[in-house]
Design a protein around this motif. Structure first.
Motif, mmCIF file in Angstrom:
data_model
loop_
_atom_site.group_PDB
_atom_site.id
_atom_site.type_symbol
_atom_site.label_atom_id
_atom_site.label_comp_id
_atom_site.label_asym_id
_atom_site.label_seq_id
_atom_site.Cartn_x
_atom_site.Cartn_y
_atom_site.Cartn_z
ATOM 1 N N GLY A 113 26.305 53.520 58.324
ATOM 2 C CA GLY A 113 25.739 54.808 57.932
ATOM 3 C C GLY A 113 26.292 55.204 56.585
ATOM 4 N N GLU A 114 25.976 56.424 56.175
ATOM 5 C CA GLU A 114 26.446 56.891 54.874
ATOM 6 C C GLU A 114 27.966 56.977 54.813
ATOM 7 N N SER A 115 28.590 57.391 55.906
ATOM 8 C CA SER A 115 30.050 57.523 55.909
ATOM 9 C C SER A 115 30.664 56.875 57.141
ATOM 10 N N SER A 116 30.009 55.836 57.656
ATOM 11 C CA SER A 116 30.547 55.140 58.830
ATOM 12 C C SER A 116 30.500 53.631 58.600
ATOM 13 N N TYR A 117 31.511 52.953 59.154
ATOM 14 C CA TYR A 117 31.671 51.520 58.974
ATOM 15 C C TYR A 117 32.032 50.897 60.312
ATOM 16 N N ARG A 118 31.904 49.570 60.407
ATOM 17 C CA ARG A 118 32.279 48.859 61.621
ATOM 18 C C ARG A 118 32.918 47.534 61.249
ATOM 19 N N ILE A 119 34.058 47.281 61.869
ATOM 20 C CA ILE A 119 34.709 45.978 61.754
ATOM 21 C C ILE A 119 34.420 45.243 63.055
ATOM 22 N N THR A 120 33.834 44.061 62.964
ATOM 23 C CA THR A 120 33.543 43.243 64.133
ATOM 24 C C THR A 120 34.396 41.986 64.030
ATOM 25 N N MET A 121 35.199 41.746 65.063
ATOM 26 C CA MET A 121 36.140 40.633 65.050
ATOM 27 C C MET A 121 35.875 39.732 66.252
ATOM 28 N N GLY A 168 36.521 54.727 67.205
ATOM 29 C CA GLY A 168 36.546 54.116 68.532
ATOM 30 C C GLY A 168 36.556 52.610 68.436
ATOM 31 N N ALA A 169 36.786 51.975 69.579
ATOM 32 C CA ALA A 169 36.804 50.513 69.639
ATOM 33 C C ALA A 169 36.222 50.072 70.971
ATOM 34 N N SER A 170 35.526 48.949 70.948
ATOM 35 C CA SER A 170 34.962 48.400 72.180
ATOM 36 C C SER A 170 34.997 46.883 72.113
ATOM 37 N N LEU A 171 35.059 46.264 73.287
ATOM 38 C CA LEU A 171 35.086 44.810 73.403
ATOM 39 C C LEU A 171 33.903 44.388 74.256
ATOM 40 N N LYS A 172 33.004 43.585 73.667
ATOM 41 C CA LYS A 172 31.813 43.160 74.389
ATOM 42 C C LYS A 172 31.450 41.740 73.974
ATOM 43 N N ASN A 173 31.294 40.873 74.949
ATOM 44 C CA ASN A 173 30.879 39.484 74.717
ATOM 45 C C ASN A 173 31.791 38.744 73.736
ATOM 46 N N GLY A 174 33.082 38.992 73.802
ATOM 47 C CA GLY A 174 34.032 38.299 72.942
ATOM 48 C C GLY A 174 34.119 38.851 71.538
ATOM 49 N N LEU A 211 35.149 42.196 69.238
ATOM 50 C CA LEU A 211 35.828 43.475 69.189
ATOM 51 C C LEU A 211 35.177 44.296 68.079
ATOM 52 N N HIS A 212 34.626 45.450 68.446
ATOM 53 C CA HIS A 212 33.976 46.341 67.490
ATOM 54 C C HIS A 212 34.880 47.551 67.269
ATOM 55 N N ILE A 213 35.251 47.799 66.015
ATOM 56 C CA ILE A 213 36.059 48.961 65.663
ATOM 57 C C ILE A 213 35.218 49.819 64.729
ATOM 58 N N ASP A 214 34.891 51.032 65.190
ATOM 59 C CA ASP A 214 34.075 51.947 64.405
ATOM 60 C C ASP A 214 34.969 52.860 63.579
ATOM 61 N N LEU A 215 34.636 52.979 62.298
ATOM 62 C CA LEU A 215 35.394 53.794 61.364
ATOM 63 C C LEU A 215 34.498 54.885 60.810
ATOM 64 N N LYS A 216 35.066 56.037 60.552
ATOM 65 C CA LYS A 216 34.310 57.165 60.018
ATOM 66 C C LYS A 216 35.088 57.777 58.874
ATOM 67 N N ARG A 217 34.411 58.029 57.776
ATOM 68 C CA ARG A 217 35.043 58.672 56.624
ATOM 69 C C ARG A 217 34.695 60.149 56.654
ATOM 70 N N GLU A 218 35.717 60.971 56.828
ATOM 71 C CA GLU A 218 35.534 62.418 56.876
ATOM 72 C C GLU A 218 36.390 63.056 55.794
ATOM 73 N N ILE A 219 35.729 63.535 54.757
ATOM 74 C CA ILE A 219 36.436 64.187 53.658
ATOM 75 C C ILE A 219 36.697 65.631 54.072
ATOM 76 N N PRO A 220 37.938 66.095 53.940
ATOM 77 C CA PRO A 220 38.238 67.481 54.301
ATOM 78 C C PRO A 220 37.400 68.463 53.487
ATOM 79 N N GLU A 221 37.107 69.590 54.084
ATOM 80 C CA GLU A 221 36.240 70.595 53.460
ATOM 81 C C GLU A 221 36.784 71.074 52.115
ATOM 82 N N GLU A 222 38.118 71.186 52.000
ATOM 83 C CA GLU A 222 38.694 71.685 50.745
ATOM 84 C C GLU A 222 38.581 70.676 49.605
#
Length: 163
Positions: A44-52, A112-118, A120-131
């Motif tokens: 997404g615009e500010s989301s990433y995923r590492i798949t291992m 978050g992280a999940s393990l499915k079919n061997g 490992l999915h690690i979901d990352l989100k970039r959240e810039i503080p409002e200030e």
């Protein structure tokens, strides 16, 4: 392979130390970092995923730790008693321990992280503080007795407060 020495540039630049360290590390062999294989994708615009690929590992054998701007993933295979009794003719599925580190950008958090079919999915989100986000401020122009509003001008809040 060619080796470039960036040390003369260290003393003439300020703030680029990390860039030169990354360039130095490109010349080093990554034989120790080849296992396990992984993908990094933008979801997404500010989301990433590492798949291992962690075939053969169970969720209780994988430890994920996020500390400051570093994500560490460790896998330690718990040996079973039945493995000692088995006789393998060929063993192609790796069950060795691993540790993989990722440097995260500022304000990137593990969602978050999940393990499915061997995998490992690690979901990352970039959240810039409002200030730290840019703000839109309406500028009002005064001409005589009537005030006219000028919309959609981006004004630096620090510049206004210093005037």
């Amino acid at each position: 392979m060619r080796h470039f020495d960036f040390s003369p540039l260290y003393r003439s630049t300020v703030g680029f130390d990390r860039l030169f360290t990354m360039l130095d590390s490109l010349g080093q062999p990554e034989s120790a970092q080849a296992y396990p294989p992984y993908n990094i994708e933008r979801t997404g615009e500010s989301s990433y995923r590492i798949t291992m690929a962690v075939a053969g590992f169970d969720q209780n054998e994988i430890e994920i730790e996020a500390h400051r701007n570093q994500l560490t993933i460790k896998g330690t295979k718990i040996t079973e008693e039945t493995d000692a009794e088995k006789e393998f003719l060929y063993r192609g599925i790796a069950s060795r321990a691993f540790e993989r580190r990722f440097h995260l950008a500022d304000h990137v958090e593990v969602a978050g992280a999940s393990l499915k079919n061997g995998l490992l999915h690690i979901d990352l989100k970039r959240e810039i503080p409002e200030e730290l986000k840019p703000r839109k401020i309406n500028v009002t122009a005064v001409s005589g007795d009537t005030a006219q509003s000028i919309d959609a001008k981006t004004v630096d809040a620090k510049a206004i407060s210093s005037n």
